[in-house]
Design a protein around this motif. Structure first.
Motif, PDB file in Angstrom:
ATOM      1  N   MET A 120       0.839  -1.180   0.000  1.00  0.00           N
ATOM      2  CA  MET A 120       0.000   0.000   0.000  1.00  0.00           C
ATOM      3  C   MET A 120       0.883   1.242   0.000  1.00  0.00           C
ATOM      4  O   MET A 120       1.819   1.328   0.768  1.00  0.00           O
ATOM      5  CB  MET A 120      -0.882   0.012   1.243  1.00  0.00           C
ATOM      6  N   SER A 121       0.543   2.149  -0.895  1.00  0.00           N
ATOM      7  CA  SER A 121       1.376   3.339  -1.017  1.00  0.00           C
ATOM      8  C   SER A 121       0.649   4.418  -1.815  1.00  0.00           C
ATOM      9  O   SER A 121      -0.087   4.117  -2.746  1.00  0.00           O
ATOM     10  CB  SER A 121       2.680   2.975  -1.713  1.00  0.00           C
ATOM     11  N   VAL A 122       0.895   5.650  -1.452  1.00  0.00           N
ATOM     12  CA  VAL A 122       0.367   6.785  -2.211  1.00  0.00           C
ATOM     13  C   VAL A 122       1.270   7.005  -3.421  1.00  0.00           C
ATOM     14  O   VAL A 122       2.492   6.916  -3.331  1.00  0.00           O
ATOM     15  CB  VAL A 122       0.334   8.055  -1.341  1.00  0.00           C
ATOM     16  N   LYS A 123       0.637   7.289  -4.554  1.00  0.00           N
ATOM     17  CA  LYS A 123       1.389   7.540  -5.784  1.00  0.00           C
ATOM     18  C   LYS A 123       0.932   8.867  -6.387  1.00  0.00           C
ATOM     19  O   LYS A 123      -0.215   9.278  -6.214  1.00  0.00           O
ATOM     20  CB  LYS A 123       1.171   6.417  -6.788  1.00  0.00           C
ATOM     21  N   GLN A 141       0.871  17.277   5.939  1.00  0.00           N
ATOM     22  CA  GLN A 141       0.584  17.972   7.186  1.00  0.00           C
ATOM     23  C   GLN A 141       1.675  17.665   8.218  1.00  0.00           C
ATOM     24  O   GLN A 141       2.011  18.522   9.019  1.00  0.00           O
ATOM     25  CB  GLN A 141      -0.782  17.539   7.719  1.00  0.00           C
ATOM     26  N   SER A 142       2.260  16.477   8.123  1.00  0.00           N
ATOM     27  CA  SER A 142       3.234  16.058   9.141  1.00  0.00           C
ATOM     28  C   SER A 142       4.635  15.799   8.594  1.00  0.00           C
ATOM     29  O   SER A 142       5.418  15.115   9.233  1.00  0.00           O
ATOM     30  CB  SER A 142       2.714  14.799   9.828  1.00  0.00           C
ATOM     31  N   GLY A 143       4.977  16.313   7.420  1.00  0.00           N
ATOM     32  CA  GLY A 143       6.317  16.077   6.891  1.00  0.00           C
ATOM     33  C   GLY A 143       6.377  16.285   5.397  1.00  0.00           C
ATOM     34  O   GLY A 143       5.524  16.955   4.818  1.00  0.00           O
ATOM     35  N   THR A 144       7.388  15.681   4.757  1.00  0.00           N
ATOM     36  CA  THR A 144       7.565  15.819   3.314  1.00  0.00           C
ATOM     37  C   THR A 144       7.964  14.474   2.698  1.00  0.00           C
ATOM     38  O   THR A 144       8.456  13.583   3.390  1.00  0.00           O
ATOM     39  CB  THR A 144       8.658  16.851   2.968  1.00  0.00           C
ATOM     40  N   ASP A 184       6.111   6.736  -6.822  1.00  0.00           N
ATOM     41  CA  ASP A 184       5.621   5.953  -5.688  1.00  0.00           C
ATOM     42  C   ASP A 184       6.251   6.533  -4.428  1.00  0.00           C
ATOM     43  O   ASP A 184       7.459   6.434  -4.224  1.00  0.00           O
ATOM     44  CB  ASP A 184       6.005   4.491  -5.864  1.00  0.00           C
ATOM     45  N   LEU A 185       5.428   7.149  -3.584  1.00  0.00           N
ATOM     46  CA  LEU A 185       5.947   7.827  -2.393  1.00  0.00           C
ATOM     47  C   LEU A 185       6.280   6.871  -1.260  1.00  0.00           C
ATOM     48  O   LEU A 185       6.875   7.270  -0.264  1.00  0.00           O
ATOM     49  CB  LEU A 185       4.943   8.878  -1.921  1.00  0.00           C
ATOM     50  N   ARG A 186       5.888   5.604  -1.400  1.00  0.00           N
ATOM     51  CA  ARG A 186       6.209   4.566  -0.408  1.00  0.00           C
ATOM     52  C   ARG A 186       5.768   4.962   1.004  1.00  0.00           C
ATOM     53  O   ARG A 186       6.525   4.823   1.964  1.00  0.00           O
ATOM     54  CB  ARG A 186       7.695   4.238  -0.422  1.00  0.00           C
ATOM     55  N   CYS A 187       4.553   5.510   1.076  1.00  0.00           N
ATOM     56  CA  CYS A 187       4.020   5.887   2.379  1.00  0.00           C
ATOM     57  C   CYS A 187       2.512   5.701   2.377  1.00  0.00           C
ATOM     58  O   CYS A 187       1.891   5.573   1.324  1.00  0.00           O
ATOM     59  CB  CYS A 187       4.378   7.328   2.721  1.00  0.00           C
ATOM     60  N   SER A 188       1.938   5.682   3.555  1.00  0.00           N
ATOM     61  CA  SER A 188       0.489   5.559   3.668  1.00  0.00           C
ATOM     62  C   SER A 188      -0.161   6.917   3.453  1.00  0.00           C
ATOM     63  O   SER A 188       0.517   7.942   3.379  1.00  0.00           O
ATOM     64  CB  SER A 188       0.118   4.981   5.030  1.00  0.00           C
ATOM     65  N   ARG A 237      -7.076  15.074   1.196  1.00  0.00           N
ATOM     66  CA  ARG A 237      -6.821  13.803   1.884  1.00  0.00           C
ATOM     67  C   ARG A 237      -6.699  12.698   0.852  1.00  0.00           C
ATOM     68  O   ARG A 237      -7.507  12.603  -0.066  1.00  0.00           O
ATOM     69  CB  ARG A 237      -7.939  13.485   2.864  1.00  0.00           C
ATOM     70  N   VAL A 238      -5.651  11.872   1.001  1.00  0.00           N
ATOM     71  CA  VAL A 238      -5.440  10.725   0.119  1.00  0.00           C
ATOM     72  C   VAL A 238      -5.360   9.463   0.967  1.00  0.00           C
ATOM     73  O   VAL A 238      -4.867   9.485   2.085  1.00  0.00           O
ATOM     74  CB  VAL A 238      -4.170  10.880  -0.754  1.00  0.00           C
ATOM     75  N   GLY A 239      -5.847   8.360   0.389  1.00  0.00           N
ATOM     76  CA  GLY A 239      -5.822   7.069   1.065  1.00  0.00           C
ATOM     77  C   GLY A 239      -4.568   6.285   0.741  1.00  0.00           C
ATOM     78  O   GLY A 239      -3.755   6.674  -0.109  1.00  0.00           O
ATOM     79  N   ASP A 240      -4.428   5.143   1.381  1.00  0.00           N
ATOM     80  CA  ASP A 240      -3.220   4.323   1.270  1.00  0.00           C
ATOM     81  C   ASP A 240      -2.911   3.872  -0.152  1.00  0.00           C
ATOM     82  O   ASP A 240      -1.755   3.731  -0.514  1.00  0.00           O
ATOM     83  CB  ASP A 240      -3.335   3.088   2.164  1.00  0.00           C
ATOM     84  N   ASN A 241      -3.913   3.623  -0.974  1.00  0.00           N
ATOM     85  CA  ASN A 241      -3.682   3.136  -2.338  1.00  0.00           C
ATOM     86  C   ASN A 241      -4.073   4.146  -3.400  1.00  0.00           C
ATOM     87  O   ASN A 241      -4.247   3.783  -4.560  1.00  0.00           O
ATOM     88  CB  ASN A 241      -4.451   1.827  -2.579  1.00  0.00           C
TER      89      ASN A 241
END
Length: 77
Positions: free
Chosen positions: A1-4, A25-28, A40-44, A64-68
């Motif tokens: 699962m990752s945001v793209k 909101q909490s980083g980059t 592929d940002l490799r993050c949730s 707001r973006v979801g995990d996938n």
């Protein structure tokens, strides 16, 4: 699962090897697109505040973006 992030040009062609910078909101996150224009940002998921591609702003404002999720953006340069 990752945001793209999907990066295309003004003709909807994918842009390869583009530097994508996402301010959360909490980083980059920073990643480069592959040959199909996907970084592929490799993050949730979470709350995106802004997105830049090759140092050009392509999205401002919270979303707001979801995990996938794949967020499409267009670089008009």
């Amino acid at each position: 699962m990752s945001v793209k992030i999907l990066v295309t040009d003004r003709n909807n062609r994918p842009i390869a090897n583009a530097k994508v910078f996402v301010k959360w909101q909490s980083g980059t996150s920073t990643e480069y697109t592959n040959s199909t224009g996907v970084a592929d940002l490799r993050c949730s998921g979470g709350l995106i505040e802004s997105i830049s591609v090759n140092n050009y702003s392509v999205h401002e404002g919270r979303i707001r973006v979801g995990d996938n999720d794949t967020m499409p953006v267009q670089l008009n340069r």
